[in-house]
Write a protein that holds these residues in place. Structure first.
Motif, PDB file in Angstrom:
ATOM      1  N   LEU A 284     -26.793 -41.590  20.043  1.00 19.49           N
ATOM      2  CA  LEU A 284     -26.699 -41.905  21.472  1.00 19.49           C
ATOM      3  C   LEU A 284     -25.385 -41.403  22.024  1.00 19.49           C
ATOM      4  O   LEU A 284     -24.406 -41.219  21.293  1.00 19.49           O
ATOM      5  N   TYR A 285     -25.370 -41.154  23.310  1.00 23.69           N
ATOM      6  CA  TYR A 285     -24.129 -40.876  24.035  1.00 23.69           C
ATOM      7  C   TYR A 285     -24.294 -41.405  25.447  1.00 23.69           C
ATOM      8  O   TYR A 285     -25.414 -41.633  25.922  1.00 23.69           O
ATOM      9  N   ASN A 286     -23.190 -41.606  26.116  1.00 25.40           N
ATOM     10  CA  ASN A 286     -23.254 -42.076  27.497  1.00 25.40           C
ATOM     11  C   ASN A 286     -21.950 -41.751  28.199  1.00 25.40           C
ATOM     12  O   ASN A 286     -20.894 -41.644  27.567  1.00 25.40           O
ATOM     13  N   ILE A 299     -20.100 -42.546  22.350  1.00 27.53           N
ATOM     14  CA  ILE A 299     -21.046 -41.882  21.446  1.00 27.53           C
ATOM     15  C   ILE A 299     -21.303 -42.827  20.277  1.00 27.53           C
ATOM     16  O   ILE A 299     -20.430 -43.630  19.912  1.00 27.53           O
ATOM     17  N   GLY A 300     -22.511 -42.788  19.729  1.00 28.16           N
ATOM     18  CA  GLY A 300     -22.847 -43.679  18.633  1.00 28.16           C
ATOM     19  C   GLY A 300     -23.858 -43.062  17.691  1.00 28.16           C
ATOM     20  O   GLY A 300     -24.555 -42.104  18.042  1.00 28.16           O
ATOM     21  N   ASP A 301     -23.949 -43.629  16.500  1.00 27.88           N
ATOM     22  CA  ASP A 301     -24.872 -43.131  15.475  1.00 27.88           C
ATOM     23  C   ASP A 301     -25.445 -44.330  14.731  1.00 27.88           C
ATOM     24  O   ASP A 301     -24.720 -45.033  14.014  1.00 27.88           O
ATOM     25  N   ILE A 415     -11.619 -33.506  25.201  1.00 33.47           N
ATOM     26  CA  ILE A 415     -11.956 -34.481  24.165  1.00 33.47           C
ATOM     27  C   ILE A 415     -13.379 -34.176  23.709  1.00 33.47           C
ATOM     28  O   ILE A 415     -14.281 -34.016  24.535  1.00 33.47           O
ATOM     29  N   PHE A 416     -13.563 -34.069  22.400  1.00 34.45           N
ATOM     30  CA  PHE A 416     -14.870 -33.742  21.837  1.00 34.45           C
ATOM     31  C   PHE A 416     -15.319 -34.884  20.938  1.00 34.45           C
ATOM     32  O   PHE A 416     -14.711 -35.153  19.895  1.00 34.45           O
ATOM     33  N   LEU A 417     -16.380 -35.588  21.345  1.00 37.73           N
ATOM     34  CA  LEU A 417     -16.989 -36.638  20.534  1.00 37.73           C
ATOM     35  C   LEU A 417     -18.235 -36.070  19.873  1.00 37.73           C
ATOM     36  O   LEU A 417     -18.974 -35.295  20.488  1.00 37.73           O
ATOM     37  N   TYR A 418     -18.534 -36.490  18.649  1.00 40.22           N
ATOM     38  CA  TYR A 418     -19.668 -35.921  17.923  1.00 40.22           C
ATOM     39  C   TYR A 418     -20.153 -36.911  16.869  1.00 40.22           C
ATOM     40  O   TYR A 418     -19.450 -37.854  16.488  1.00 40.22           O
ATOM     41  N   THR A 419     -21.356 -36.695  16.373  1.00 39.83           N
ATOM     42  CA  THR A 419     -21.890 -37.487  15.257  1.00 39.83           C
ATOM     43  C   THR A 419     -21.816 -36.659  13.979  1.00 39.83           C
ATOM     44  O   THR A 419     -21.589 -35.439  14.014  1.00 39.83           O
ATOM     45  N   ASP A 420     -22.040 -37.323  12.848  1.00 39.58           N
ATOM     46  CA  ASP A 420     -21.903 -36.626  11.565  1.00 39.58           C
ATOM     47  C   ASP A 420     -23.035 -35.635  11.301  1.00 39.58           C
ATOM     48  O   ASP A 420     -23.036 -34.955  10.274  1.00 39.58           O
ATOM     49  N   GLY A 421     -24.001 -35.544  12.236  1.00 42.91           N
ATOM     50  CA  GLY A 421     -25.029 -34.517  12.103  1.00 42.91           C
ATOM     51  C   GLY A 421     -24.447 -33.116  12.158  1.00 42.91           C
ATOM     52  O   GLY A 421     -25.047 -32.159  11.642  1.00 42.91           O
ATOM     53  N   THR A 475     -25.529 -34.708  17.817  1.00 46.54           N
ATOM     54  CA  THR A 475     -25.166 -35.182  19.153  1.00 46.54           C
ATOM     55  C   THR A 475     -23.680 -34.937  19.378  1.00 46.54           C
ATOM     56  O   THR A 475     -22.867 -35.110  18.455  1.00 46.54           O
ATOM     57  N   TYR A 476     -23.338 -34.509  20.588  1.00 43.61           N
ATOM     58  CA  TYR A 476     -21.914 -34.309  20.905  1.00 43.61           C
ATOM     59  C   TYR A 476     -21.693 -34.444  22.397  1.00 43.61           C
ATOM     60  O   TYR A 476     -22.631 -34.365  23.207  1.00 43.61           O
ATOM     61  N   LEU A 477     -20.425 -34.642  22.754  1.00 41.68           N
ATOM     62  CA  LEU A 477     -20.043 -34.813  24.158  1.00 41.68           C
ATOM     63  C   LEU A 477     -18.666 -34.182  24.368  1.00 41.68           C
ATOM     64  O   LEU A 477     -17.725 -34.468  23.629  1.00 41.68           O
TER      65      LEU A 477
END
Length: 623
Positions: A284-286, A299-301, A415-421, A475-477
């Motif tokens: 998820l991201y928002n 961001i979440g996983d 700023i770069f947010l991301y999941t471990d995917g 997923t990333y933002l």
């Protein structure tokens, strides 16, 4: 709906069976031609002596059977091929062939009676197989009695012959060939107390019937099992289709729960994307505005994949949205979130989460990390991992230790947010992409926009993974803190005409944010024409993820607006429409010509480039 699908599947099976049996009929017809030629040749050279009855049967009934078999091929080209009666014609043509064969050579063609029964199993209809069995039984009896008169002489059907003495006084056995002679012989045998008709029925027909019945019963069992398997296959297919439909709906619900665009927030541009491994996933991201000067990003996983993770994700993002609007600190929001999702979490699922709030006036970024990957921060080839606490995941425990941290963002920093995917993506050698490769892709060169950076990250990851399947949700933002005289608005859209209204609204919001709404109409025409051309022609219909990235830049000092379109479709220049001189009525322009005529007369500059497999269209206008 299910009955209709079941009926269509059975109908398609019948069509396939008709097609296969039609090919078999053609092979049989060719075989008959060869047999007929063989009989004619052997009879011509006197190597084969045929009875008159057999000769007549071959000359009349074999050509007739050939015509019947060939008719099935010609009827295949007509609507009758799909009619219920076509399969009866096919099976009837085979019965006719084997009927004649068993008359001509009764002791050699006995096994052919089993073929029509076996062929009927192609239709998975026990009733049809039963009908063919009874017809075969009747024809077999008739063929035996006709063979006694019209076929090759068979001592099993008749007798060894009639004792006679030749002109030299030598005894021999005479086997009559004429129908009248055979009738007289059989009649005399009855008078002598030997009824060959009853013996043929009792010893010949009954034995053959027993074998055919065994084959029929076996075929019936096979037909029923095949039919039941087909029914189960249809049921499984329907259930699978139902699940896919529901998953597609769930995907749309998840997709709609994610933010589409950010409006009325100055000095910030955001771009995000989510690519689930399956139809639905747990990432998820928002991002959303808390007020005129504060914007939140998250961001979440969720642990696991598929439907359970998707349901937990929906609960998480719904609660996160609600708590963020209460105006609390990030750690307080995540604490409330943890308390909510912990309730009823008997399966001990968890979610990692990073939440940050930016003050756009001061550049102060306050954040809290709950067990998520550390973000990347920086600009101008000077990116680094954010030094922050790891925190604890949310969900399993009723309380978790969380703390707020603060940093000062410089103008132009990302700023770069991301999941471990991303970091755990694997290539064919099972090597991980890793944090080092990800950071190297940021420091590879300088970036002019989020779109430019987004493509670079996608290309680097795609080059590493190549053809290896995606193993986890990706997923990333991106967020860029601008804080200068240039305002940048960036967004991503599916390359579909249904997205056009949203693209035009994105443009109008950017104009309204800079008090330039008076240009809505003119620039909306530009957006309409260029977006539509890309959506229609840049991507092939098979493309599973067609997207258009749009960047709108407003330079305050120059009072100019720049609109950039970027896509990864085939090489396509939206401006490549034949120019026509406009004299008089512009409505007479060819399709597409009028729109591009307006675009070129509205914008001051328009240019197209193909760079790194991307179409980049730049437009600008001084307001």
């Amino acid at each position: 709906m299910q009955r209709e699908e079941q009926s269509n599947t059975l109908k398609q099976n019948e069509i396939d069976a008709n097609s296969q049996l039609c090919k078999a009929a053609m092979v049989t017809a060719v075989f008959l031609v060869v047999v007929l030629l063989m009989y004619f040749i052997l009879n011509k050279i006197s190597a084969l002596v045929l009875s008159r009855a057999t000769y007549i049967t071959i000359n009349i009934f074999v050509p007739f059977n050939m015509l019947v078999l060939l008719s099935t091929w010609f009827l295949k080209k007509t609507k009758f091929f799909y009619h219920e009666g076509y399969k009866y014609l096919l099976l009837g043509s085979f019965l006719s062939v084997y009927f004649i064969l068993n008359i001509i050579i009764p002791k050699h063609a006995v096994l052919t009676w089993a073929i029509p029964v076996l062929l009927s199993n192609h239709y998975y209809k026990p009733k049809l197989t039963r009908n063919i069995y009874f017809i075969t039984m009747g024809l077999m009896l008739i063929a035996l009695y006709l063979a006694m008169y019209f076929g090759e002489y068979d001592e099993h059907l008749l007798t060894y012959g009639i004792p006679r003495i030749d002109e030299n006084g030598i005894p021999y056995i005479y086997q009559p060939e004429l129908i009248a002679e055979r009738y007289e012989m059989l009649h005399n045998l009855i008078l002598q107390g030997e009824n060959r008709y009853l013996k043929v029925f009792a010893y010949y027909y009954v034995a053959r019937s027993l074998g055919l019945t065994i084959i029929y019963l076996t075929s019936m069992a096979l037909s029923k099992r095949s039919y039941n398997l087909l029914q189960k296959e249809i049921s499984v297919s329907q259930a699978k289709q139902q699940i896919e439909t529901e998953l597609n709906v769930a995907h749309e619900i998840q997709h709609n729960a994610l933010p589409k665009e950010l409006s009325n927030i100055k000095d910030v541009s955001i771009l995000a994307d989510l690519k689930p491994t399956k139809e639905v996933g747990g990432d998820l991201y928002n991002y959303f505005a808390l007020d005129e000067s504060h914007v939140a990003i998250a961001i979440g996983d969720v642990s696991g994949k598929g439907v359970p993770a998707a349901m937990f994700m929906m609960k998480t993002i719904t609660c996160l949205n609600a708590y963020c609007k209460l105006g609390r600190k990030p750690s307080e929001i995540l604490t409330e979130l943890n308390s909510n999702i912990h309730q009823g979490n008997d399966s001990m699922m968890f979610v990692t989460c990073f939440l940050g709030i930016l003050d756009t006036k001061t550049g102060i970024f306050e954040f809290c990390n709950a067990g998520h990957n550390k973000p990347i921060i920086g600009k101008d080839k000077n990116f680094r991992y954010l030094d922050c606490a790891s925190g604890f995941v949310l969900g399993p425990l009723d309380t978790v230790p969380l703390k707020d941290e603060t940093i000062q963002l410089e103008k132009g920093e990302y700023i770069f947010l991301y999941t471990d995917g991303i970091t755990e993506a694997q290539n064919a050698k099972h090597e991980l992409y890793g944090e080092n490769r990800l950071l190297e892709s940021f420091n590879k060169r300088e970036y002019n926009s989020l779109i430019d950076m987004n493509y670079e990250i996608q290309d680097a990851l795609s080059t590493f993974v190549k053809d290896a399947p995606q193993s986890d949700d990706i997923t990333y933002l991106f967020m860029r803190y601008q804080g200068d005289e240039t305002k940048v608005y960036e967004n991503v859209f599916y390359a579909k005409l249904e997205e056009l209204d949203r693209a035009i609204k994105f443009l109008q919001d950017a104009l309204a944010d800079n008090n330039k709404s008076q240009y809505n109409t003119k620039l909306a025409v530009v957006m309409d024409e260029l977006f539509s051309n890309i959506a229609k022609y840049a991507y092939s219909p098979e493309e599973h993820d067609p997207k258009i990235y749009i960047r709108i830049t407003y330079n305050i000092s120059k009072d100019s607006i720049y609109i950039t379109f970027v896509d990864r479709g085939k090489k396509f220049n939206p401006l490549d429409v034949k120019e026509e001189k406009v004299s008089g009525d512009v409505m007479n322009l060819a399709e597409g010509g009028l729109g591009l005529f307006i675009v070129k007369n509205t914008m001051d500059e328009i240019s197209y480039n193909r760079i790194n497999h991307k179409n980049i269209l730049l437009t600008s206008k001084k307001l």
